[in-house]
Write an enzyme that holds these catalytic residues in place. Structure first.
Site, PDB file in Angstrom:
ATOM      1  CB  CYS A   2     -20.745   7.400  21.740  1.00 53.02           C
ATOM      2  SG  CYS A   2     -21.216   8.103  23.315  1.00 53.02           S
ATOM      3  NE  ARG A  27     -18.262   2.644  19.083  1.00 53.16           N
ATOM      4  CZ  ARG A  27     -16.980   2.338  19.161  1.00 53.16           C
ATOM      5  NH1 ARG A  27     -16.557   1.189  18.684  1.00 53.16           N
ATOM      6  NH2 ARG A  27     -16.122   3.168  19.695  1.00 53.16           N
ATOM      7  CD1 TRP A  74     -23.131   3.057  27.748  1.00 54.50           C
ATOM      8  CD2 TRP A  74     -21.489   4.414  28.437  1.00 54.50           C
ATOM      9  NE1 TRP A  74     -22.748   2.662  29.010  1.00 54.50           N
ATOM     10  CE2 TRP A  74     -21.747   3.478  29.460  1.00 54.50           C
ATOM     11  CE3 TRP A  74     -20.499   5.376  28.651  1.00 54.50           C
ATOM     12  CZ2 TRP A  74     -21.054   3.467  30.664  1.00 54.50           C
ATOM     13  CZ3 TRP A  74     -19.810   5.363  29.851  1.00 54.50           C
ATOM     14  CH2 TRP A  74     -20.084   4.419  30.841  1.00 54.50           C
ATOM     15  CG  ASN A 100     -16.653   7.354  20.704  1.00 52.10           C
ATOM     16  OD1 ASN A 100     -16.904   7.184  21.892  1.00 52.10           O
ATOM     17  ND2 ASN A 100     -15.897   6.529  20.005  1.00 52.10           N
ATOM     18  N   GLY A 101     -16.293  10.101  23.001  1.00 50.35           N
ATOM     19  CA  GLY A 101     -15.133  10.421  23.831  1.00 50.35           C
ATOM     20  C   GLY A 101     -15.537  11.384  24.932  1.00 50.35           C
ATOM     21  CD  GLU A 492     -16.468 -14.133  31.698  1.00 44.95           C
ATOM     22  OE1 GLU A 492     -15.906 -13.176  32.259  1.00 44.95           O
ATOM     23  OE2 GLU A 492     -17.121 -14.011  30.649  1.00 44.95           O
ATOM     24  CE  LYS A 496     -20.303 -12.493  30.220  1.00 44.87           C
ATOM     25  NZ  LYS A 496     -18.922 -12.382  29.834  1.00 44.87           N
ATOM     26  CD  GLU A 499     -21.356  -8.627  31.112  1.00 50.50           C
ATOM     27  OE1 GLU A 499     -20.977  -7.475  30.883  1.00 50.50           O
ATOM     28  OE2 GLU A 499     -20.732  -9.613  30.687  1.00 50.50           O
ATOM     29  CG  HIS A 515     -10.258 -17.265  54.949  1.00 52.81           C
ATOM     30  ND1 HIS A 515      -9.652 -17.568  56.144  1.00 52.81           N
ATOM     31  CD2 HIS A 515      -9.810 -18.186  54.060  1.00 52.81           C
ATOM     32  CE1 HIS A 515      -8.853 -18.615  55.974  1.00 52.81           C
ATOM     33  NE2 HIS A 515      -8.936 -19.005  54.717  1.00 52.81           N
ATOM     34  CE  LYS A 614     -18.795  -7.364  22.398  1.00 56.65           C
ATOM     35  NZ  LYS A 614     -18.845  -8.472  23.375  1.00 56.65           N
TER      36      LYS A 614
END
Ligand code: AGP
Length: 619
Positions: A2, A27, A74, A100-101, A492, A496, A499, A515, A614
Site C-alpha cells: 500500500c 506499491r 494492496w 499501510n501495514g 529468476e 519473471k 509474475e 530426479h 513492488k
C-alpha cells in the site's frame, strides 16, 4: 504494501494527492482513494482499480480543500471492494485514516469498540484503528492553550498505544482544519517540507516533484502537520529534533519516455545501470574493489569466517549467484537464506559471521525483520540496496547502494543485474584479501568493466527473442534449467515469466531433471536451457538431449561459437563469450526479454501484474 500520501498547504489537495498516488501505485493497485477536508466535513472518494479510475471519480466532486490524505491498496484484510478501500472513516465521520501495514490485534479492538456502539462498514483491520482514534478523542479533554499540545495528536498517540502490528498512517480530523497527524511503526513514512506546505508519503518518489527537503520518520514516531509547521514526537511524548535530508531524486528516471512499459525501459537501461552501479567501485590500480560505506576495515573483513546472505524473491536469486562467486573466487563459506525463513529459524551462527541483506526497495518487511534479528544477536549486517534513505539502508551497519535509479516495473530487472554485479565485486574484494593474485584481480576488474557492452550485445537480439516469445506465448507450462551460477538465473527466468505472464514455470538445476521434473517434459512444456561454454558444457548438452528424446521443445541459450549437435535446439539464443563473474548478468537478459515479450503478446499488464506489489511491506 500500500502507498499513502498526505498534503496540507494552500493548494487544492486532491490533484496533488492523485499525482502522488500515481507515483506510489507500484506499491499496490487493488483500489485507490482520497479524503479531503471541505470546511467542517471530510469528503471521501474511493474506487476499486487504478488511480486513474479514482481521478475520474474525483474530478466532478470539485474538491477544493487544501488538506487531504490518499491511499493505493494492496489488499490484506478484506477483498478488493470499494468498502474495503481506504481512506476509512470512523463511524461518526469525524476521522479519516489511510494505513499501510497490518493491525494484528484488530479483532480485539473491534470487539471492544463494537461493545461501545461503534459500527464498521468494511472487513479491514484499518477501520478498527480509525474508530479507536475517535474513541480516544471523545475521552481526551481539550488541552489548555498554553501547553501547545494538540488533542488530535494526543488521541492518535493514545490509540496507537493499544495497537500491535505494523503501520504507516495519516489521519484527518473533521474538527481540525489544516492539520494531519501521521505515525509509523515498521512501515515507511517520509515527510516532505515545502514552501508553506507539507507532504507525506510512503516513498520520496511521491513528493520529489514538490520538494527536495525530506524527513524520514523513525519507528514509533508521530508527526503533527500544519501548512507552516511540523512537529515530531515519540510514543513517550518526547520531542524529536528533525533531521532534514536533501534528496537528489531524478524524476526523469520515473518517467516512461518512449517505452511501452517501465519493464521494457528498465531492461534496456541495464547497460547504463551497470555503469552507474560500478562507478567508483574499483581501486585506482584496477586490481580490486573499493567500497566506501562498508564501515569495516580490511583487517576486520579479513577476520570474517562466513557470510550469510539474505533476501526475498529476485534479491534471493542474486544472493545465490553471489554465494557461487564468493565461494568460487574468495574461497569463503557462504550461506544463503530467505530472509523470511531466517528470522524465525534461529539458525546456529558462528561469531565470525558477517551478514549481507539484499533489497531493491529497502522496505521488504521480511528482509528488514531478518536484518533486525541478526543485529539483535550482535552481528554486523551490511545492505545492498537501491533506495537511498530506505529503512534497510538506515538500519544496516553499512552497505552499498546500487545506484540504478528508480525501478518502477513490479518485475525487478535492472535492480537484479546490478545486485549480480555488486555480488561479483564483493567476491573480488574478499578474494583479493585472500588468495586472488594481482594479475587475476586485474583480469576480473577488466571483465566486469566489459559487462555493460556485453549486455548491449544481448539486447541487440531483442527482435529475435520477440519472435521466439511469439512462438511460445500459448504454452501453459515452461521449465528453466541451468547449472552452477546459472541455476539461480533459471530460477529468476521462471519467476519473471510467472509474475508477469501468469504462465506456470519452474526453475531447476539442469542435472536434477532426471530426479523427477523430467516427468513434466512433453511437447506441451518447453524448456529454456542455459548451456554456456565451460567445463560442463558436454554434460549440459546431454541433459538437453534427454529432453529432446522425450519430444520436449528447447530454447537453448549458449555461448557464441559453441557447437551443439543438430536437432538439439529448437530455438537458439547466443551470449557473448565472457568471464565467469559476468556470465550470470549477461545470461539474465534473454530470459527477461523472453518473459517480457510473452507477457506483451498475451496482453498482460506487465508493469502491474495481478496480485503483486513492488514493495512487500507485510509479512
Ligand atoms: C521481483 O521481480 C519481484 N517482484 C520480487 O520477488 C522482489 O524481488 C522481492 O519482493 C524483493 O524485493 P526487494 O528487493 O525490494 O526487497
Amino acid at each position: 504494501m500500500c502507498g499513502i500520501v498526505g498534503y496540507v498547504g494552500r493548494q487544492k489537495a486532491a490533484p496533488i494527492l492523485i499525482e502522488g498516488l500515481k507515483r506510489l501505485e507500484y506499491r499496490g493497485y487493488d483500489s485507490a482513494g482520497l479524503a479531503v477536508l471541505q470546511g467542517p466535513r471530510i469528503e471521501v472518494v474511493k474506487k476499486t482499480g487504478r488511480v486513474d479510475v479514482l481521478a475520474k471519480a474525483a474530478a466532478p466532486r470539485r474538491l477544493a480543500g487544501a488538506t487531504g490524505i490518499g491511499h493505493t491498496r494492496w489488499a490484506t484484510h478484506g477483498g478488493v471492494t470499494e468498502a474495503n478501500a481506504h481512506p476509512h472513516l470512523s463511524s461518526d465521520g469525524s476521522f479519516a485514516l489511510v494505513h499501510n501495514g497490518v493491525i494484528e490485534n484488530h479483532a480485539a479492538i473491534r470487539r471492544f469498540l463494537a461493545a461501545k456502539g461503534y459500527t464498521f462498514a468494511s472487513e479491514t483491520d484499518t477501520e478498527a484503528l480509525v474508530n479507536l482514534i475517535a474513541y480516544h478523542h471523545a475521552k481526551e479533554p481539550e488541552p489548555a492553550p498554553d501547553t501547545g499540545k494538540s488533542r488530535f495528536l494526543e488521541s492518535v498517540r493514545r490509540a496507537l498505544m493499544h495497537v500491535e502490528g505494523a503501520y504507516g498512517i495519516a489521519v484527518l480530523c473533521a474538527a481540525c482544519p489544516g492539520e494531519i497527524v501521521a505515525a509509523r511503526k515498521a512501515s515507511p513514512l517520509v515527510l516532505g517540507v515545502g514552501d508553506r506546505e507539507h507532504l507525506l508519503a510512503s516513498d520520496v518518489a511521491a513528493l520529489a516533484s514538490r520538494t527536495q527537503n525530506v524527513v524520514y520518520l523513525k519507528d514509533g514516531e508521530l508527526l503533527h502537520l500544519t501548512p507552516g509547521r511540523f512537529a515530531i514526537i515519540t510514543q513517550d511524548e518526547e520531542d524529536v529534533p528533525p533531521v532534514v535530508d536533501r534528496i537528489t531524486w531524478d524524476t526523469a528516471g520515473a518517467e516512461l519516455g518512449d517505452h511501452r512499459h517501465f519493464m521494457e525501459k528498465e531492461i534496456f537501461e541495464q547497460p547504463a545501470a551497470l555503469e552507474n552501479a560500478m562507478r567508483g567501485r574499483f581501486s585506482e590500480d584496477g586490481s580490486t574493489a573499493n567500497f566506501g560505506g562498508l564501515n569495516l576495515t580490511p583487517a576486520e573483513l579479513r577476520q570474517v569466517g562466513r557470510l550469510v546472505l539474505l533476501g526475498c524473491g529476485t534479491a534471493w536469486h542474486a544472493c545465490l549467484v553471489a554465494e557461487h562467486l564468493v565461494e568460487r573466487f574468495a574461497r569463503l563459506p557462504v550461506e544463503v537464506d530467505y530472509a523470511s525463513e531466517f528470522r524465525y529459524r534461529n539458525t546456529p551462527l558462528d561469531r565470525d559471521t558477517l551478514f549481507f541483506v539484499m533489497s531493491q526497495s529497502g522496505e521488504t518487511i521480511d528482509t528488514l525483520g531478518a536484518l533486525r534479528e541478526a543485529r539483535r544477536k550482535g552481528f554486523k549486517v551490511l545492505a545492498i540496496n537501491n533506495t537511498v534513505g530506505s529503512s534497510i539502508a538506515r538500519e544496516a551497519d553499512g552497505g552499498i547502494y546500487q545506484h540504478v535509479g528508480p525501478e518502477i516495473g513490479v518485475a525487478s530487472t535492472k535492480a537484479f543485474t546490478s545486485q549480480l554485479l555488486l555480488g561479483a565485486i564483493i567476491a573480488l574484494y574478499i578474494a583479493r584479501m585472500r588468495d586472488m593474485s594481482y594479475n587475476d584481480g586485474l583480469e576480473y576488474v577488466k571483465a566486469l568493466k566489459a559487462a555493460p557492452g556485453l549486455v548491449r550485445r544481448v539486447l541487440a537480439q531483442a527482435p529475435r527473442i520477440r519472435e521466439i516469445a511469439r512462438r511460445h506465448a500459448h504454452y501453459k507450462d515452461m521449465l528453466f534449467l541451468g547449472r552452477l551460477s546459472l541455476f539461480p538465473i533459471a530460477l529468476e527466468g521462471a519467476l519473471k515469466l510467472k509474475e508477469i505472464s501468469y504462465i506456470h514455470a519452474e526453475g531447476y538445476p539442469a542435472a536434477e531433471m532426471k530426479h523427477g521434473p523430467i516427468a513434466l517434459v512433453s511437447p506441451e512444456c518447453p524448456a529454456v536451457f542455459f548451456a554456456p561454454k565451460g567445463e560442463i558444457f558436454n554434460k549440459l548438452v546431454s541433459s538437453i538431449q534427454e529432453i529432446k528424446a522425450r519430444r520436449g521443445r528447447t530454447i537453448v541459450i549458449t555461448t557464441e561459437g559453441c557447437e551443439l549437435p543438430p536437432g538439439v535446439a529448437d530455438e537458439l539464443i547466443h551470449l557473448p563469450d565472457c568471464h565467469e563473474a559476468v556470465l550470470p548478468i549477461v545470461a539474465t537478459i534473454p530470459v527477461q526479454l523472453l518473459s517480457y515479450y510473452i507477457a506483451v503478446e498475451l496482453g498482460c499488464d506487465v508493469d502491474k501484474p495481478r496480485n503483486l506489489a513492488k514493495s512487500v511491506t507485510v509479512e
